[in-house]
Motif scaffolding. Sequence first.
Motif: not given
Length: 299
Positions: A41, A267, A270
Amino acid sequence: MKYKTLGESDLSISRISFGCMSLQKENYIENEKLLLKAFEKGINFFDTADLYDSGENEITLGKALKSIRDRVIISTKVGNQMRPDGKSWDWNPTKDYILSGVEQSMKRLQTDYIDLYQLHGGTIGDPIDETIEAFEILKQQGKIRFYGISSIRPNVITEYVKRSDIVSVMMQYSLLDRRPEQTCLALLQENNIGVLARGSLAKGILTGKPSDNYLDYNQLSISKASSSIKEFSTNWRTPAETAIQFALHHPAITSAVVGIRTEDQLNDAIGALEKPMLTEDEYSQIARSIPINYYKEHL
């Protein structure tokens, strides 16, 4: 993912960094999956320390990143020497310990160099010149690329700015801990020294975890702070994303080092860079939700 150069180094690091201290103990398979997913990511900066899990944290990180070592930036720390019982430690910033400590860290990390080697603490009474000498020797030997310190003490930070070639300082910084704004952030920005902000969620308090107090803040102030974070997280950001964005908003901050233990936390971390960033007005309203705090010691 966005990237920023760390101080006067040539390290271009992700603005969200992976704080490895939160990894699950002895869960190597899941930890490896999470670390590699973070890399996929866009996270390229991974922070650990020889102290975490008595060295097991470094071992976990080394195993997980071995196949992509040349594409990641590994940071670890030294200065806390474990006692033989493996449960307690002593502060040891001496040259001899740092020179021996790096060998053990490289072995656990399965690497022959460390990108960023940080002093894990520090007091004004330390043999600072001796500590700096050790880091400089390691640079000359090619065992470390750059060095920095992890400290919340203004007097210690000031001495390292004056006397060393540190490229970074890791410090606690969040809506509930804006003490670095008092002197440190301006000083470091003026000297082009990168700031690695840890604790941007204030131990989860800013995302709703109950707490009676935090530093000098009482329950009422904590409630106001968390409510302000929540207010600007209604439509498009989670509270975690908003809290991280608040920390990243200051121009002195190079990266937010976020403790990540689960994929949901990854998540959120990010997402802080993928969602619309705080506007100046939003930032100002959050900042005004509680009085700023100041350092009372180590000035």
